[in-house]
Enzyme design. Sequence first.
Site, PDB file in Angstrom:
ATOM      1  N   GLU A 139       1.635   1.648  16.639  1.00  0.00           N
ATOM      2  CA  GLU A 139       1.267   0.552  17.554  1.00  0.00           C
ATOM      3  C   GLU A 139       2.316   0.369  18.653  1.00  0.00           C
ATOM      4  O   GLU A 139       2.035  -0.179  19.719  1.00  0.00           O
ATOM      5  CB  GLU A 139       1.155  -0.712  16.704  1.00  0.00           C
ATOM      6  CG  GLU A 139       0.933  -1.975  17.475  1.00  0.00           C
ATOM      7  CD  GLU A 139      -0.423  -2.591  17.214  1.00  0.00           C
ATOM      8  OE1 GLU A 139      -1.202  -2.036  16.424  1.00  0.00           O
ATOM      9  OE2 GLU A 139      -0.679  -3.637  17.818  1.00  0.00           O
ATOM     10  N   TYR A 150     -11.605 -11.653  16.011  1.00  0.00           N
ATOM     11  CA  TYR A 150     -10.159 -11.864  15.833  1.00  0.00           C
ATOM     12  C   TYR A 150      -9.646 -13.152  16.462  1.00  0.00           C
ATOM     13  O   TYR A 150      -8.519 -13.561  16.207  1.00  0.00           O
ATOM     14  CB  TYR A 150      -9.369 -10.712  16.459  1.00  0.00           C
ATOM     15  CG  TYR A 150      -9.426  -9.399  15.702  1.00  0.00           C
ATOM     16  CD1 TYR A 150      -8.797  -9.247  14.470  1.00  0.00           C
ATOM     17  CD2 TYR A 150     -10.079  -8.289  16.236  1.00  0.00           C
ATOM     18  CE1 TYR A 150      -8.820  -8.027  13.799  1.00  0.00           C
ATOM     19  CE2 TYR A 150     -10.108  -7.075  15.569  1.00  0.00           C
ATOM     20  CZ  TYR A 150      -9.469  -6.951  14.345  1.00  0.00           C
ATOM     21  OH  TYR A 150      -9.482  -5.758  13.673  1.00  0.00           O
ATOM     22  N   PHE A 167       0.820  -1.206   0.000  1.00  0.00           N
ATOM     23  CA  PHE A 167       0.000   0.000   0.000  1.00  0.00           C
ATOM     24  C   PHE A 167       0.862   1.267   0.000  1.00  0.00           C
ATOM     25  O   PHE A 167       0.816   2.081  -0.942  1.00  0.00           O
ATOM     26  CB  PHE A 167      -0.918  -0.066   1.226  1.00  0.00           C
ATOM     27  CG  PHE A 167      -1.586   1.211   1.610  1.00  0.00           C
ATOM     28  CD1 PHE A 167      -2.370   1.914   0.699  1.00  0.00           C
ATOM     29  CD2 PHE A 167      -1.467   1.713   2.908  1.00  0.00           C
ATOM     30  CE1 PHE A 167      -3.014   3.101   1.074  1.00  0.00           C
ATOM     31  CE2 PHE A 167      -2.106   2.876   3.287  1.00  0.00           C
ATOM     32  CZ  PHE A 167      -2.874   3.581   2.371  1.00  0.00           C
ATOM     33  N   ILE A 168       1.677   1.440   1.038  1.00  0.00           N
ATOM     34  CA  ILE A 168       2.495   2.660   1.131  1.00  0.00           C
ATOM     35  C   ILE A 168       3.536   2.687   0.007  1.00  0.00           C
ATOM     36  O   ILE A 168       3.739   3.710  -0.657  1.00  0.00           O
ATOM     37  CB  ILE A 168       3.181   2.754   2.516  1.00  0.00           C
ATOM     38  CG1 ILE A 168       2.127   2.888   3.622  1.00  0.00           C
ATOM     39  CG2 ILE A 168       4.167   3.917   2.561  1.00  0.00           C
ATOM     40  CD1 ILE A 168       2.678   2.890   5.050  1.00  0.00           C
ATOM     41  N   ASP A 187       9.940  -6.758  -3.700  1.00  0.00           N
ATOM     42  CA  ASP A 187       8.724  -7.290  -3.058  1.00  0.00           C
ATOM     43  C   ASP A 187       8.492  -8.696  -3.606  1.00  0.00           C
ATOM     44  O   ASP A 187       9.128  -9.096  -4.588  1.00  0.00           O
ATOM     45  CB  ASP A 187       7.496  -6.394  -3.344  1.00  0.00           C
ATOM     46  CG  ASP A 187       6.425  -6.496  -2.242  1.00  0.00           C
ATOM     47  OD1 ASP A 187       5.979  -7.617  -1.951  1.00  0.00           O
ATOM     48  OD2 ASP A 187       6.038  -5.446  -1.679  1.00  0.00           O
ATOM     49  N   TYR A 246       3.323  -7.923  17.353  1.00  0.00           N
ATOM     50  CA  TYR A 246       3.759  -6.979  16.310  1.00  0.00           C
ATOM     51  C   TYR A 246       4.442  -5.765  16.945  1.00  0.00           C
ATOM     52  O   TYR A 246       5.561  -5.390  16.575  1.00  0.00           O
ATOM     53  CB  TYR A 246       2.524  -6.572  15.510  1.00  0.00           C
ATOM     54  CG  TYR A 246       2.641  -5.411  14.554  1.00  0.00           C
ATOM     55  CD1 TYR A 246       3.220  -5.563  13.300  1.00  0.00           C
ATOM     56  CD2 TYR A 246       2.098  -4.161  14.885  1.00  0.00           C
ATOM     57  CE1 TYR A 246       3.263  -4.501  12.396  1.00  0.00           C
ATOM     58  CE2 TYR A 246       2.139  -3.108  13.989  1.00  0.00           C
ATOM     59  CZ  TYR A 246       2.724  -3.274  12.751  1.00  0.00           C
ATOM     60  OH  TYR A 246       2.767  -2.226  11.856  1.00  0.00           O
TER      61      TYR A 246
END
Length: 397
Positions: free
Chosen positions: A141, A336, A28-29, A49, A185
């Site tokens: 995060e 989740y 995405f980025i 990638d 994470y």
Amino acid sequence: MASKTYRVDLDGNPIKPITICMIGAGGFIGSHLCEKLMSETPHTVLAVDVYNDKIKHLLEPDSLPWAGRIQFHRINIKHDSRLEGLIKVADLTINLAAICTPADYNTRPLDTIYSNFIDALPVVKYCSENNKRLIHFSACEIYGKTIGSFLPKDHPLRQDPEFYVLKEDVSPCIFGPIEKQRWSYACAKQLIERLIYSDGAENGLEFTIVRPFNWIGPRMDFFPGVDGPSEGVPRVLACFSNNLLRGEPLKLVDGGQSQRTFIYIKDAIETVMLMIVMVSLQNPARANGQIFNVGNPNNEVTVKQLAEMMTEVYCKVSGEPSLEVPTVDVSSKEFYGEGYDDSDKRIPDMTVINRQLGSLGMVWDCWQVDLLESTLTYQHRTYAEAFHRINIKHDSR
Ligand code: NAD
Ligand code: UDP
């Protein structure tokens, strides 16, 4: 924020083209950053990638104005000896590669830790050994929960910014217990930040760490069963877009009370460009050794409010009426699985980035509706036909 071009320096002299090894360029980025670098700078990108679907439009055909300035290398950085060679020929490495969807943190914690810590180690090592600059993508995060979240619900100090605004050089990183694997994470990102910081202190590694705060926009994540695994759970923007396109209620995890500040990808990318400009202007001291929050503190909503806004904007761009029951509550355990936990609130302090990079001009307003409108227009245009075909298939069974 107005878009700039990055071909001349502050005195109007052409900037020196550099070569950038961008790992995770197909995400995405990465896809937005590659687009920007191709259209507005003279720089060359070695795009690394395992996938290239999101940057295909930049790679073909040869007649594109930037042909020759972007090369795709299909490399899994877990095990590929070509990585060091690419870092060696580049002036700057940008590492974006990661597993970064929360649904994976508690269900695939080992993969999450390997991806965000172990797999990033060679990148840091090759940059350090070869005296190459590194821009490493960490995450908001890393702050975990706010200090205020531990106070009783109606405690007045919860309203005091000292108890919730997240500052790079002051705020602690507060994670839940080990059995709350959500924090795998954050913990892996924290350790790689500490390692990069230590390499800077002990070996002189020139680095910049970026902590994105919920960047959103077109090409974010995937649509389960359309361009990603049908059982996969992307981040909230793609979850809600997927619900809207399928005509099903948006699922509010634990009532959707968590708060987030969202920033439009194209605005966020401008800040990364400023960091790159510092390198190509040969004024790296402004970005060197810095950790930057990148987000919009003025753009806070609860997840429930986000769902309401997205529903309203989607009705406008698609011309479809709203569902009678537009949202449903779902428990985090059901959505989740075991070991999920949540960040309560994420407001970035922007003092450091404004002090270090702000002189080149960065002013963001609150533009929630605009950013949702351009994103949902893109999602609707790109995916409506695919969902229509899926519905036809289902109906004819
Ligand atoms: P993304 O998943 O779209 O992009 C990550 C890319 O890395 C993917 O294209 C993936 O194929 C690639 N990749 C992963 N492992 C790889 C490997 N072993 N070898 C080669 N390529 C590999 O995610 P994104 O939103 O673009 O995020 C980029 C970075 O920013 C990540 O480090 C993420 O943790 C961080 N970040 C993003 C946000 C956000 O708001 N988007 C928020 C916090 C942190
Ligand atoms: N969320 C939700 N419904 C969904 C997906 C996510 O309510 O369908 C919530 C999630 O529990 C979290 C917030 O939205 O509180 C943001 O989730 P996201 O996946 O974007 O990642 P995060 O910001 O937590 O890193």
